[in-house]
Design a protein around this motif. Sequence first.
Motif, short mmCIF file in Angstrom:
data_model
loop_
_atom_site.label_atom_id
_atom_site.label_comp_id
_atom_site.label_asym_id
_atom_site.label_seq_id
_atom_site.Cartn_x
_atom_site.Cartn_y
_atom_site.Cartn_z
N GLY A 15 0.78 -1.22 0.00
CA GLY A 15 0.00 0.00 0.00
C GLY A 15 0.82 1.27 0.00
O GLY A 15 0.27 2.35 -0.25
N ASP A 16 2.10 1.16 0.28
CA ASP A 16 2.97 2.33 0.30
C ASP A 16 3.34 2.77 -1.11
O ASP A 16 3.06 2.09 -2.09
CB ASP A 16 4.25 2.02 1.08
N SER A 17 3.99 3.92 -1.18
CA SER A 17 4.48 4.47 -2.44
C SER A 17 5.99 4.60 -2.40
O SER A 17 6.60 4.74 -1.34
CB SER A 17 3.86 5.84 -2.71
N LEU A 18 6.58 4.57 -3.57
CA LEU A 18 8.03 4.69 -3.70
C LEU A 18 8.34 5.27 -5.07
O LEU A 18 7.65 4.95 -6.05
CB LEU A 18 8.68 3.31 -3.55
N ARG A 19 9.35 6.11 -5.14
CA ARG A 19 9.78 6.65 -6.42
C ARG A 19 11.20 6.23 -6.71
O ARG A 19 12.11 6.51 -5.93
CB ARG A 19 9.68 8.18 -6.45
N LEU A 20 11.38 5.60 -7.85
CA LEU A 20 12.70 5.24 -8.32
C LEU A 20 13.21 6.31 -9.28
O LEU A 20 12.43 6.90 -10.03
CB LEU A 20 12.68 3.89 -9.04
N SER A 21 14.50 6.53 -9.25
CA SER A 21 15.12 7.51 -10.12
C SER A 21 16.20 6.85 -10.96
O SER A 21 16.86 5.91 -10.52
CB SER A 21 15.75 8.65 -9.30
N CYS A 22 16.37 7.37 -12.15
CA CYS A 22 17.40 6.90 -13.06
C CYS A 22 18.12 8.12 -13.61
O CYS A 22 17.51 8.93 -14.32
CB CYS A 22 16.78 6.08 -14.19
N ALA A 23 19.37 8.27 -13.25
CA ALA A 23 20.19 9.37 -13.73
C ALA A 23 20.94 8.93 -14.97
O ALA A 23 21.63 7.91 -14.94
CB ALA A 23 21.15 9.83 -12.65
N ALA A 24 20.82 9.69 -16.03
CA ALA A 24 21.41 9.33 -17.31
C ALA A 24 22.50 10.32 -17.70
O ALA A 24 22.36 11.53 -17.50
CB ALA A 24 20.34 9.29 -18.40
N SER A 25 23.55 9.79 -18.26
CA SER A 25 24.60 10.61 -18.84
C SER A 25 24.52 10.49 -20.36
O SER A 25 24.01 9.51 -20.89
CB SER A 25 25.98 10.19 -18.34
N GLY A 26 25.03 11.50 -21.03
CA GLY A 26 25.01 11.48 -22.48
C GLY A 26 24.27 12.68 -23.06
O GLY A 26 23.19 13.04 -22.59
N ARG A 27 24.82 13.25 -24.09
CA ARG A 27 24.24 14.46 -24.68
C ARG A 27 22.95 14.19 -25.44
O ARG A 27 22.15 15.10 -25.64
CB ARG A 27 25.26 15.10 -25.63
N ASP A 73 12.61 13.99 -17.12
CA ASP A 73 12.97 15.40 -17.09
C ASP A 73 14.25 15.52 -17.91
O ASP A 73 15.34 15.26 -17.40
CB ASP A 73 13.17 15.89 -15.67
N ASN A 74 14.11 15.89 -19.16
CA ASN A 74 15.26 15.94 -20.05
C ASN A 74 16.29 16.99 -19.62
O ASN A 74 17.49 16.82 -19.84
CB ASN A 74 14.82 16.21 -21.49
N ALA A 75 15.82 18.08 -19.02
CA ALA A 75 16.74 19.11 -18.56
C ALA A 75 17.67 18.60 -17.48
O ALA A 75 18.79 19.09 -17.34
CB ALA A 75 15.96 20.32 -18.06
N LYS A 76 17.22 17.61 -16.71
CA LYS A 76 18.02 17.04 -15.64
C LYS A 76 18.59 15.67 -15.99
O LYS A 76 19.27 15.06 -15.16
CB LYS A 76 17.19 16.93 -14.37
N ASN A 77 18.29 15.19 -17.18
CA ASN A 77 18.71 13.84 -17.59
C ASN A 77 18.24 12.79 -16.58
O ASN A 77 19.01 11.92 -16.16
CB ASN A 77 20.22 13.77 -17.77
#
Length: 126
Positions: A15-27, A73-77
Amino acid sequence: QVQLVESGGGLVQAGDSLRLSCAASGRTFNSYRMAWFRQLSGKAREFVGAIDWSFDSTDYADSVKGRFTVSRDNAKNMVYLQMNDLKREDTAVYYCAAAQLVAWDTRQTASSYTHWGQGTQVTVSS
Protein backbone atom coordinates in the motif's frame (compact mmCIF):
# COMPACT_ATOMS: atom_id res chain seq x y z
CA GLN A 1 25.73 6.65 -25.78
CA VAL A 2 23.96 6.74 -22.44
CA GLN A 3 24.95 5.45 -19.03
CA LEU A 4 22.24 4.86 -16.45
CA VAL A 5 22.43 4.86 -12.65
CA GLU A 6 19.39 3.90 -10.61
CA SER A 7 18.42 4.74 -7.05
CA GLY A 8 15.43 4.79 -4.74
CA GLY A 9 14.79 1.13 -4.03
CA GLY A 10 14.12 -0.19 -0.58
CA LEU A 11 11.83 -2.07 1.76
CA VAL A 12 8.25 -0.83 2.01
CA GLN A 13 4.90 -2.10 3.19
CA ALA A 14 2.00 -3.06 0.96
CA GLY A 15 0.00 0.00 0.00
CA ASP A 16 2.97 2.33 0.30
CA SER A 17 4.48 4.47 -2.44
CA LEU A 18 8.03 4.69 -3.70
CA ARG A 19 9.78 6.65 -6.42
CA LEU A 20 12.70 5.24 -8.32
CA SER A 21 15.12 7.51 -10.12
CA CYS A 22 17.40 6.90 -13.06
CA ALA A 23 20.19 9.37 -13.73
CA ALA A 24 21.41 9.33 -17.31
CA SER A 25 24.60 10.61 -18.84
CA GLY A 26 25.01 11.48 -22.48
CA ARG A 27 24.24 14.46 -24.68
CA THR A 28 21.58 12.64 -26.69
CA PHE A 29 19.46 11.59 -23.71
CA ASN A 30 16.39 13.37 -25.03
CA SER A 31 16.40 11.21 -28.16
CA TYR A 32 16.09 7.94 -26.24
CA ARG A 33 13.01 5.99 -25.40
CA MET A 34 13.17 5.20 -21.71
CA ALA A 35 11.66 2.28 -19.88
CA TRP A 36 11.53 0.41 -16.63
CA PHE A 37 11.73 -3.35 -16.38
CA ARG A 38 11.75 -5.60 -13.36
CA GLN A 39 12.98 -9.07 -12.59
CA LEU A 40 11.39 -11.21 -9.93
CA SER A 41 13.58 -13.75 -8.20
CA GLY A 42 14.09 -16.76 -10.43
CA LYS A 43 12.02 -15.29 -13.27
CA ALA A 44 12.64 -13.52 -16.56
CA ARG A 45 12.86 -9.78 -16.83
CA GLU A 46 9.46 -8.22 -17.49
CA PHE A 47 8.24 -4.91 -18.83
CA VAL A 48 6.91 -2.30 -16.41
CA GLY A 49 6.50 0.97 -18.30
CA ALA A 50 7.96 3.16 -21.03
CA ILE A 51 7.93 6.75 -22.23
CA ASP A 52 8.88 7.97 -25.67
CA TRP A 53 11.29 10.81 -26.41
CA SER A 54 8.61 13.31 -27.41
CA PHE A 55 6.34 12.55 -24.42
CA ASP A 56 3.52 11.79 -26.82
CA SER A 57 3.09 8.26 -25.53
CA THR A 58 3.50 6.14 -22.43
CA ASP A 59 2.75 2.49 -21.94
CA TYR A 60 2.43 0.23 -18.92
CA ALA A 61 2.15 -3.41 -18.14
CA ASP A 62 -1.35 -4.44 -17.17
CA SER A 63 -0.10 -5.45 -13.73
CA VAL A 64 0.95 -1.88 -12.88
CA LYS A 65 -1.43 0.23 -14.95
CA GLY A 66 -3.12 2.85 -12.83
CA ARG A 67 -0.57 2.46 -10.02
CA PHE A 68 2.79 3.27 -11.63
CA THR A 69 3.81 6.34 -13.62
CA VAL A 70 6.89 6.78 -15.78
CA SER A 71 8.12 10.33 -16.30
CA ARG A 72 11.25 12.07 -17.52
CA ASP A 73 12.97 15.40 -17.09
CA ASN A 74 15.26 15.94 -20.05
CA ALA A 75 16.74 19.11 -18.56
CA LYS A 76 18.02 17.04 -15.64
CA ASN A 77 18.71 13.84 -17.59
CA MET A 78 16.43 11.97 -15.21
CA VAL A 79 13.79 9.28 -15.55
CA TYR A 80 11.42 8.35 -12.75
CA LEU A 81 9.14 5.53 -11.81
CA GLN A 82 6.48 6.57 -9.33
CA MET A 83 5.02 3.47 -7.72
CA ASN A 84 1.81 3.74 -5.73
CA ASP A 85 -0.25 1.13 -3.90
CA LEU A 86 2.62 -1.32 -3.92
CA LYS A 87 1.81 -5.00 -3.66
CA ARG A 88 3.84 -8.01 -2.67
CA GLU A 89 3.99 -9.12 -6.29
CA ASP A 90 5.82 -5.88 -7.12
CA THR A 91 8.87 -7.18 -5.24
CA ALA A 92 11.69 -7.32 -7.77
CA VAL A 93 14.89 -5.79 -8.97
CA TYR A 94 13.94 -2.77 -11.08
CA TYR A 95 16.01 -1.70 -14.07
CA CYS A 96 16.10 1.49 -16.07
CA ALA A 97 16.62 1.03 -19.80
CA ALA A 98 17.18 3.21 -22.86
CA ALA A 99 16.73 2.67 -26.58
CA GLN A 100 17.35 4.85 -29.61
CA LEU A 101 16.07 4.67 -33.16
CA VAL A 102 13.70 1.81 -32.53
CA ALA A 103 9.99 1.57 -33.21
CA TRP A 104 7.50 2.36 -30.49
CA ASP A 105 5.87 -1.03 -30.94
CA THR A 106 9.02 -2.67 -29.51
CA ARG A 107 8.65 -0.83 -26.19
CA GLN A 108 7.76 -3.91 -24.16
CA THR A 109 10.60 -6.01 -25.55
CA ALA A 110 13.72 -6.08 -23.39
CA SER A 111 15.98 -6.92 -26.33
CA SER A 112 15.12 -3.61 -28.01
CA TYR A 113 16.97 -1.68 -25.29
CA THR A 114 20.69 -1.15 -25.59
CA HIS A 115 21.48 0.53 -22.27
CA TRP A 116 20.63 -0.67 -18.79
CA GLY A 117 21.12 0.46 -15.24
CA GLN A 118 22.54 -1.78 -12.54
CA GLY A 119 19.15 -2.43 -10.96
CA THR A 120 17.69 -1.45 -7.61
CA GLN A 121 15.87 -3.78 -5.24
CA VAL A 122 12.28 -3.08 -4.25
CA THR A 123 10.83 -5.30 -1.55
CA VAL A 124 7.20 -5.04 -0.51
CA SER A 125 6.11 -6.69 2.71
CA SER A 126 2.58 -7.92 3.32
